[in-house]
Design a protein around this motif. Structure first.
Motif: not given
Length: 197
Positions: A60-64, A73-75, A90-96, A102-103
């Motif tokens: 499923e979609t990975a989230t931060q 780990l700490a945020r 190597w990676l793209r983040r988008r607002v969930c 989260t992203f």
């Protein structure tokens, strides 16, 4: 440490250290020593590889937020690591969309190609799986390397738990398989040895 029991001590000068604890520590360092040359060649660190591997392995979609829980780990540490990985393309983040706090995380084509190169060298070549299976079966073709793998993973999970790891298991889909691996006499249904005083 959770639980109790008696361990076999390894004598190191005037210091005693449990032999299993010492073996686990040495094995971890040996694995890192094996991984680092290829990762360095590709511009990766072991920690960045772990993040890419985790993101790429999610059905499923990975989230931060799931990532920092999975790794314990700490945020702030996760944010810093993801920023460095994203900067390299190597990676793209988008607002969930479901939770704007989260992203969503997604590998780019460059990130997928990078993982494919690592996979081809370590796994596709057969080097790592054959080496692990040979070790797990003690080079005896009659022994079941899959069962040995399951027991080893289960013991590692128990050790992580005993030493207070708070992260969720990175390989959650394997938990059912691993849970049934420890059916040794003198163990509880959860695989943890009974402690007798």
């Amino acid at each position: 440490m959770r639980g109790g029991g008696t361990g076999v001590a390894v004598w190191r000068g005037r210091w005693n250290l449990d032999s299993v604890f010492w073996a686990a520590k040495r094995t971890h360092h040996a694995a890192l020593k094996f991984c680092r040359p290829l990762l360095r060649e590709l511009g990766l660190t072991p920690a960045r590889f772990d993040v890419l591997f985790w993101v790429g392995g999610q059905e499923e979609t990975a989230t931060q937020s799931r990532l920092w829980r999975a790794f314990g780990l700490a945020r702030a540490t996760v944010c810093e690591m993801l920023a460095a990985i994203e900067k390299r393309g190597w990676l793209r983040r988008r607002v969930c969309g479901a939770d704007r706090r989260t992203f969503d995380l997604e590998l780019t084509a460059l990130g997928r190609a990078l993982l494919e190169r690592v996979y081809t060298r370590w796994v596709g070549s057969g080097f790592v799986p054959v080496g692990v299976d040979a070790t797990m079966s003690s080079f005896d073709v009659e022994r079941d390397p899959y069962g040995e793998r399951c027991r080893f993973e289960a013991y590692c999970g128990r050790l992580r738990y005993a030493f207070g790891e708070t992260s969720s298991d990175i390989y959650e889909e394997d938990l059912d398989r691993i849970e049934g691996a420890l059916t040794l006499p003198g163990h509880g249904s959860n695989g943890v040895p009974f402690v007798t005083q």
